[in-house]
Scaffold this active site. Structure first.
Site, PDB file in Angstrom:
ATOM      1  N   LYS A   9      66.189  21.445  24.448  1.00 24.23           N
ATOM      2  CA  LYS A   9      65.441  22.691  24.235  1.00 24.23           C
ATOM      3  C   LYS A   9      65.138  23.395  25.562  1.00 24.23           C
ATOM      4  O   LYS A   9      65.263  22.803  26.642  1.00 24.23           O
ATOM      5  CB  LYS A   9      64.145  22.370  23.473  1.00 24.23           C
ATOM      6  CG  LYS A   9      64.386  21.912  22.031  1.00 24.23           C
ATOM      7  CD  LYS A   9      63.054  21.820  21.302  1.00 24.23           C
ATOM      8  CE  LYS A   9      63.216  21.321  19.890  1.00 24.23           C
ATOM      9  NZ  LYS A   9      61.907  21.266  19.188  1.00 24.23           N
ATOM     10  N   TYR A  49      65.488  27.533  11.930  1.00 24.21           N
ATOM     11  CA  TYR A  49      64.246  26.830  11.558  1.00 24.21           C
ATOM     12  C   TYR A  49      63.655  27.350  10.244  1.00 24.21           C
ATOM     13  O   TYR A  49      62.463  27.178  10.007  1.00 24.21           O
ATOM     14  CB  TYR A  49      63.216  26.992  12.678  1.00 24.21           C
ATOM     15  CG  TYR A  49      63.372  26.020  13.830  1.00 24.21           C
ATOM     16  CD1 TYR A  49      63.455  24.639  13.616  1.00 24.21           C
ATOM     17  CD2 TYR A  49      63.383  26.464  15.150  1.00 24.21           C
ATOM     18  CE1 TYR A  49      63.567  23.742  14.669  1.00 24.21           C
ATOM     19  CE2 TYR A  49      63.498  25.568  16.216  1.00 24.21           C
ATOM     20  CZ  TYR A  49      63.585  24.206  15.964  1.00 24.21           C
ATOM     21  OH  TYR A  49      63.686  23.324  17.010  1.00 24.21           O
ATOM     22  N   ASN A 112      58.988  20.167  23.080  1.00 16.69           N
ATOM     23  CA  ASN A 112      59.238  18.727  23.021  1.00 16.69           C
ATOM     24  C   ASN A 112      60.666  18.321  23.408  1.00 16.69           C
ATOM     25  O   ASN A 112      61.179  17.306  22.944  1.00 16.69           O
ATOM     26  CB  ASN A 112      58.832  18.160  21.647  1.00 16.69           C
ATOM     27  CG  ASN A 112      59.658  18.714  20.503  1.00 16.69           C
ATOM     28  OD1 ASN A 112      60.445  19.635  20.692  1.00 16.69           O
ATOM     29  ND2 ASN A 112      59.498  18.136  19.323  1.00 16.69           N
ATOM     30  N   HIS A 115      65.876  18.319  20.114  1.00 17.10           N
ATOM     31  CA  HIS A 115      65.924  18.414  18.647  1.00 17.10           C
ATOM     32  C   HIS A 115      67.031  17.510  18.129  1.00 17.10           C
ATOM     33  O   HIS A 115      68.055  17.357  18.781  1.00 17.10           O
ATOM     34  CB  HIS A 115      66.205  19.858  18.206  1.00 17.10           C
ATOM     35  CG  HIS A 115      66.546  19.972  16.744  1.00 17.10           C
ATOM     36  ND1 HIS A 115      65.577  20.070  15.779  1.00 17.10           N
ATOM     37  CD2 HIS A 115      67.735  19.931  16.095  1.00 17.10           C
ATOM     38  CE1 HIS A 115      66.167  20.116  14.587  1.00 17.10           C
ATOM     39  NE2 HIS A 115      67.470  20.036  14.755  1.00 17.10           N
ATOM     40  N   GLU A 126      73.649  22.018  10.549  1.00 19.85           N
ATOM     41  CA  GLU A 126      73.297  22.408  11.926  1.00 19.85           C
ATOM     42  C   GLU A 126      74.527  22.407  12.839  1.00 19.85           C
ATOM     43  O   GLU A 126      74.649  23.259  13.719  1.00 19.85           O
ATOM     44  CB  GLU A 126      72.196  21.489  12.452  1.00 19.85           C
ATOM     45  CG  GLU A 126      70.880  21.724  11.733  1.00 19.85           C
ATOM     46  CD  GLU A 126      69.753  20.802  12.162  1.00 19.85           C
ATOM     47  OE1 GLU A 126      68.636  20.995  11.668  1.00 19.85           O
ATOM     48  OE2 GLU A 126      69.980  19.888  12.985  1.00 19.85           O
TER      49      GLU A 126
END
Ligand code: CMP
Length: 137
Positions: A9, A49, A112, A115, A126
């Site tokens: 990310k 998302y 974070n 993913h 995805e």
């Protein structure tokens, strides 16, 4: 052999940790089937998302993913989905086990570091969202 979608990310890319994370992925025995650094648009982020659309963190989450370059990857290994989730550690880095990617590199549940797909169906979706077949080698 199973495939999963993995993404470094914007926070981890910006902090210069992409190389460390990629090295760790290789050290843990994953085969990198596809990899590219890309900038995700806000529209793409909102679509990616969409499952979290009703959650209070949706706007912040989608803006964050679109805030800077990410490294998108397809990883292959036996039980790759679980193996990558285990390697990332808990979603909230405060709860992530020692040595996991989120424990090492994440700063908050919102930023974070990484993913990973959570099931075979989402992995397929995805992967197709970010990669063409020709990009998987
Ligand atoms: P990720 O695995 O990319 O999937 C959705 C993201 O939403 C998650 O990582 C977190 O970065 C973010 N998020 C923020 N708040 C929460 C929350 N309360 N529960 C789950 N995910 C959250």
């Amino acid at each position: 052999m199973e495939r999963t979608y993995a993404m470094i990310k914007p926070d981890a890319v910006k902090a210069g940790n992409a190389g460390n994370i990629i090295a760790r992925i290789e050290a843990e025995g994953f085969r990198i089937v596809g990899m590219k650094q890309i900038r995700v648009s806000l529209a793409q982020s909102q679509l990616f998302y969409v499952v979290h659309e009703a959650r209070p963190f949706y706007n912040g989450l989608t803006e964050f993913l679109a805030s800077g370059p990410v490294v998108a990857m397809v990883l292959e290994k036996d039980n790759a989905i679980k193996a990558w989730r285990d390697l990332m550690g808990a979603t909230n880095p405060a709860q992530a086990a020692e040595g996991t990617i989120r424990k090492l590199y994440a700063t908050s549940i919102d930023e974070n570091a990484a993913h990973g797909s959570d099931a075979p169906e989402t992995a397929a979706q995805e992967i197709a969202f970010f990669f063409t077949t020709a990009e998987l080698v």
